[in-house]
Design a protein around this motif. Structure first.
Motif, short mmCIF file in Angstrom:
data_model
loop_
_atom_site.label_atom_id
_atom_site.label_comp_id
_atom_site.label_asym_id
_atom_site.label_seq_id
_atom_site.Cartn_x
_atom_site.Cartn_y
_atom_site.Cartn_z
N THR B 38 0.85 -1.18 0.00
CA THR B 38 0.00 0.00 0.00
C THR B 38 0.89 1.23 0.00
N ASN B 93 -2.38 5.55 0.52
CA ASN B 93 -3.36 4.56 0.96
C ASN B 93 -3.92 3.69 -0.17
N ALA B 95 -3.79 0.70 -2.80
CA ALA B 95 -3.06 -0.55 -3.01
C ALA B 95 -2.23 -0.41 -4.28
#
Lengths: 76, 158, 158, 76
Positions: B38, B93, B95
């Protein structure tokens, strides 16, 4: 012979371009190609791929090869 | 086995869940191990990273990851693998990468998943450019993770 | 950190996704590693396992897993962990166990996740009873996985 | 003193019960408890917990302890 050359990431900034087409003598290797595209020594840690596979500077080129120069990778 | 390199945002758990429902035979795999990377808002001690651009070598990237997955399937008793990797503009944040492997036994699933993500970090042709408060910069190698890997080698949980 | 022992079926990816959305700060973890153990329809060379009953020691099971998670959080640079474990009647292809860990760095996430699931397999008070074509039997230790662990130690992917 | 005893999995089949309450002399340990609940030797690999923590046969008991006997675990 004709070689397609690609540059990625910081190598684009160094070379001032993203790609070019280079005319080379038969039997040329990667070292010969670099001498043709740049007057500087190849940056330390430069990675080289021929036809999308990693290789070394001694790799002999053949007509139509695609050669890429790029810095250490930072994926993930 | 499937390798996807895409610009679009994705939900990693949805991706792995859908892939399993479509591709894995029922009742045959005992364990699956998933790694999800992430985007953090800090890196190498620099805070306040607002966004990131991930460059790649179209064609070679996919080819390289596919070969690594095939190697993992051969080397361990792994039934299937899924890799999804973002490229282009990425927000904190989000992925960035998903690696999922399925095996009859968990130790092989762990080893194979780790093998794929390690290769992907150190060999797959991706390059990160970060926008910090002082401007843009190319990230210089996965140095922090290299240290973490070393640490891990000395302290293996078995 | 959360440990759930439950009879109800669950969707492991939904569980980990919801837990992350609720409990993890945005942009602070770099990697998460998830292990999902699924019921196979074969075990130790016996095919045609139609269903399984998982007995446990209520109270001790939760206490034991919580202690192991706390150990993992202390030993590695892990931010959070989620464990969900089924008990009672389980059907083939059901998820039995989920272990998810979040860390700034992937090597620690792998090590911590593996540590938790290994302890859970070898020390947490659960017992499997399988219904085969020849009747019911208690499963006798996680022998196949013990072999796989050994194999894994000799062949670490780094 | 009074000890609560629990059996799990195959240990339930062996003992023919799931739990019982046992009266023991002060200073008794797990070995003494086992001698009170069974005439057979304890099965090899039996795991023992006192108040939900793993322990050994030498563990000295106190009034009100909960003791559990069970076979190797098979979770996950």
């Amino acid at each position: 012979m004709k070689i397609a050359v690609k540059y990625f990431a910081s190598m684009r900034d160094i070379m001032g371009k993203t790609d070019e087409s280079v005319e080379l003598n038969d039997d040329a290797n990667i070292t010969d190609l670099w001498a043709k595209v740049s007057t500087s020594t190849m940056p330390e840690n430069t990675l080289i791929a021929v036809n999308m596979e990693y290789t070394s500077q001694a790799h002999k080129l053949v007509d139509g090869d695609e050669v890429a120069f790029f810095p250490p990778v930072t994926g993930g | 086995m499937k390798v996807i390199v895409q610009e679009a945002e994705f939900d990693p758990w949805k991706a792995v869940s859908e892939y399993q429902a479509e591709h894995l035979a029922e009742g045959k795999h005992g364990g699956s191990v998933t790694f999800i990377g992430t985007m953090r808002d800090f890196n190498d001690g620099v805070d306040g990273i607002s966004n990131m651009y991930l460059d790649h070598y179209p064609g070679m990237t996919e080819k390289h990851i596919e070969r690594v997955c095939q190697e993992a399937l051969k080397q361990w008793d792994v039934m299937d693998a899924l890799v999804v990797h973002r490229v282009g503009a990425i927000e904190p944040n989000d992925a960035i990468v998903l690696v999922a492997v399925w095996s009859a036994h968990r130790a092989m699933a762990f080893d194979a998943c780790r093998f794929v993500i390690n290769d992907l970090k150190h060999r797959a042709p991706f390059w990160k450019r970060e926008a910090t408060e002082e401007g843009e910069r190319w990230v210089e190698g996965n140095s922090v993770d290299a240290v973490a890997d070393q640490y891990s080698n000395a302290k293996k949980a078995g």
